[in-house]
Write an enzyme that holds these catalytic residues in place. Structure first.
Site, mmCIF file in Angstrom:
data_model
loop_
_atom_site.group_PDB
_atom_site.id
_atom_site.type_symbol
_atom_site.label_atom_id
_atom_site.label_comp_id
_atom_site.label_asym_id
_atom_site.label_seq_id
_atom_site.Cartn_x
_atom_site.Cartn_y
_atom_site.Cartn_z
ATOM 1 N N LYS A 13 0.807 -1.223 0.000
ATOM 2 C CA LYS A 13 0.000 0.000 0.000
ATOM 3 C C LYS A 13 0.849 1.286 0.000
ATOM 4 O O LYS A 13 2.059 1.232 0.233
ATOM 5 C CB LYS A 13 -0.940 -0.036 1.217
ATOM 6 C CG LYS A 13 -1.953 -1.190 1.169
ATOM 7 C CD LYS A 13 -2.991 -1.077 2.283
ATOM 8 C CE LYS A 13 -4.002 -2.216 2.224
ATOM 9 N NZ LYS A 13 -5.120 -2.016 3.185
ATOM 10 N N TYR A 53 -12.491 -1.864 -4.151
ATOM 11 C CA TYR A 53 -13.007 -2.044 -2.785
ATOM 12 C C TYR A 53 -14.531 -1.973 -2.717
ATOM 13 O O TYR A 53 -15.090 -1.716 -1.640
ATOM 14 C CB TYR A 53 -12.372 -1.022 -1.847
ATOM 15 C CG TYR A 53 -10.966 -1.400 -1.381
ATOM 16 C CD1 TYR A 53 -10.769 -2.513 -0.560
ATOM 17 C CD2 TYR A 53 -9.860 -0.663 -1.754
ATOM 18 C CE1 TYR A 53 -9.505 -2.879 -0.121
ATOM 19 C CE2 TYR A 53 -8.582 -1.017 -1.319
ATOM 20 C CZ TYR A 53 -8.416 -2.130 -0.494
ATOM 21 O OH TYR A 53 -7.162 -2.479 -0.059
ATOM 22 N N PHE A 61 -15.655 3.329 6.728
ATOM 23 C CA PHE A 61 -14.269 3.660 6.372
ATOM 24 C C PHE A 61 -14.032 3.691 4.860
ATOM 25 O O PHE A 61 -12.920 3.945 4.415
ATOM 26 C CB PHE A 61 -13.308 2.668 7.035
ATOM 27 C CG PHE A 61 -13.563 1.213 6.697
ATOM 28 C CD1 PHE A 61 -13.048 0.651 5.545
ATOM 29 C CD2 PHE A 61 -14.327 0.409 7.544
ATOM 30 C CE1 PHE A 61 -13.265 -0.679 5.224
ATOM 31 C CE2 PHE A 61 -14.559 -0.929 7.229
ATOM 32 C CZ PHE A 61 -14.032 -1.468 6.063
ATOM 33 N N ARG A 89 -2.125 -14.429 4.588
ATOM 34 C CA ARG A 89 -2.819 -13.749 5.686
ATOM 35 C C ARG A 89 -2.070 -13.933 7.010
ATOM 36 O O ARG A 89 -2.046 -13.031 7.847
ATOM 37 C CB ARG A 89 -4.271 -14.218 5.776
ATOM 38 C CG ARG A 89 -5.064 -13.774 4.536
ATOM 39 C CD ARG A 89 -6.502 -14.244 4.544
ATOM 40 N NE ARG A 89 -7.330 -13.514 5.484
ATOM 41 C CZ ARG A 89 -7.811 -12.300 5.268
ATOM 42 N NH1 ARG A 89 -7.519 -11.643 4.155
ATOM 43 N NH2 ARG A 89 -8.572 -11.721 6.161
ATOM 44 N N THR A 95 -5.686 -7.338 10.453
ATOM 45 C CA THR A 95 -5.945 -6.066 9.752
ATOM 46 C C THR A 95 -5.485 -4.867 10.578
ATOM 47 O O THR A 95 -4.835 -3.964 10.060
ATOM 48 C CB THR A 95 -7.461 -5.936 9.462
ATOM 49 O OG1 THR A 95 -7.882 -7.091 8.743
ATOM 50 C CG2 THR A 95 -7.752 -4.690 8.643
ATOM 51 N N ARG A 106 2.260 -6.570 9.341
ATOM 52 C CA ARG A 106 1.501 -5.435 9.880
ATOM 53 C C ARG A 106 1.964 -5.046 11.284
ATOM 54 O O ARG A 106 1.979 -3.860 11.627
ATOM 55 C CB ARG A 106 0.007 -5.754 9.841
ATOM 56 C CG ARG A 106 -0.567 -5.619 8.414
ATOM 57 C CD ARG A 106 -1.907 -6.262 8.301
ATOM 58 N NE ARG A 106 -2.595 -5.969 7.045
ATOM 59 C CZ ARG A 106 -3.641 -6.670 6.611
ATOM 60 N NH1 ARG A 106 -4.096 -7.695 7.316
ATOM 61 N NH2 ARG A 106 -4.218 -6.348 5.473
ATOM 62 N N ASN A 116 -2.171 0.114 6.596
ATOM 63 C CA ASN A 116 -1.685 -1.143 7.182
ATOM 64 C C ASN A 116 -0.778 -1.934 6.230
ATOM 65 O O ASN A 116 -0.673 -3.145 6.322
ATOM 66 C CB ASN A 116 -2.848 -1.983 7.722
ATOM 67 C CG ASN A 116 -3.789 -2.467 6.642
ATOM 68 O OD1 ASN A 116 -3.664 -2.072 5.471
ATOM 69 N ND2 ASN A 116 -4.732 -3.328 6.995
HETATM 70 P P1 CMP Z 1 -7.629 -4.512 3.364
HETATM 71 O O1 CMP Z 1 -7.196 -5.918 3.540
HETATM 72 O O2 CMP Z 1 -6.979 -3.743 2.253
HETATM 73 O O3 CMP Z 1 -9.221 -4.472 3.134
HETATM 74 C C1 CMP Z 1 -9.982 -3.323 3.432
HETATM 75 C C2 CMP Z 1 -9.209 -2.292 4.170
HETATM 76 O O4 CMP Z 1 -9.972 -1.305 4.830
HETATM 77 C C3 CMP Z 1 -8.429 -2.948 5.276
HETATM 78 O O5 CMP Z 1 -7.378 -3.704 4.720
HETATM 79 C C4 CMP Z 1 -8.015 -1.745 6.115
HETATM 80 O O6 CMP Z 1 -6.800 -1.191 5.705
HETATM 81 C C5 CMP Z 1 -9.117 -0.725 5.818
HETATM 82 N N1 CMP Z 1 -9.887 -0.389 7.015
HETATM 83 C C6 CMP Z 1 -9.961 0.840 7.559
HETATM 84 N N2 CMP Z 1 -10.763 0.832 8.637
HETATM 85 C C7 CMP Z 1 -11.199 -0.432 8.790
HETATM 86 C C8 CMP Z 1 -12.052 -1.081 9.754
HETATM 87 N N3 CMP Z 1 -12.620 -0.418 10.763
HETATM 88 N N4 CMP Z 1 -12.275 -2.408 9.598
HETATM 89 C C9 CMP Z 1 -11.720 -3.099 8.573
HETATM 90 N N5 CMP Z 1 -10.911 -2.527 7.643
HETATM 91 C C10 CMP Z 1 -10.645 -1.212 7.751
#
Ligand code: CMP
Length: 142
Positions: A13, A53, A61, A89, A95, A106, A116
């Site tokens: 990212k 997304y 978010f 993963r 996350t 992470r 992240n």
């Molecule tokens: P990613 O695996 O790229 O998928 C969706 C992204 O949304 C996640 O990683 C996070 O970087 C971002 N994100 C931001 N806020 C939240 C949240 N509250 N819960 C889950 N994902 C979030």
């Protein structure tokens, strides 16, 4: 357990490209048993980030996530290996870096739940869709 060779879509990212730590992250992926069989550096438009997304449209978010993911260059990658989806993963960690296990990408590199550092597909079905979003077959070199 029977092992299956899988592919998964990975994104390094904008927070990670900004800090010039793509090599360090790739080292974690390779050391963890994944092979980078396709990779390119691109910058998403707002529309492309919205489409990628789309499953999160409506989540609180979503707007911030789209803005962040189109804010700078990213590396999109196809990773291959035994149980690549779950393995990636595990290597990424949770996350939210606050919940990520020691030694994960992470835990060691993420700045926040949004910034992240990496994305990874959450199932083999989504991996196939996400890989097709970014790559044509000729760009994937196992
Ligand atoms: P990613 O695996 O790229 O998928 C969706 C992204 O949304 C996640 O990683 C996070 O970087 C971002 N994100 C931001 N806020 C939240 C949240 N509250 N819960 C889950 N994902 C979030």
């Amino acid at each position: 357990m029977r092992m299956t060779i899988e592919r998964t879509l990975s994104i390094i990212k904008p927070d990670a490209t900004r800090r010039n730590i793509t090599g360090a992250i790739n080292h974690r992926l390779e050391r963890g048993g994944l092979r980078i069989i396709a990779q390119k550096r691109i910058q998403l438009s707002q529309g492309q980030a919205e489409r990628f997304y789309e499953v999160h449209a409506g989540r609180p978010f979503y707007r911030d996530l789209v803005a962040f993911m189109s804010s700078g260059p990213i590396l999109v990658q196809v990773l291959e290996g035994e149980n690549a989806v779950v393995l990636n993963r595990e290597i990424m960690g949770a996350t939210d870096p606050v919940n990520a296990a020691p030694g994960t990408i992470r835990k060691d590199f993420a700045e926040s739940i949004e910034a992240n550092s990496v994305h990874g597909s959450d199932s083999p079905e989504n991996a196939e869709e996400e890989i097709a979003f970014f790559f044509s077959t000729i760009e994937i070199c196992p």
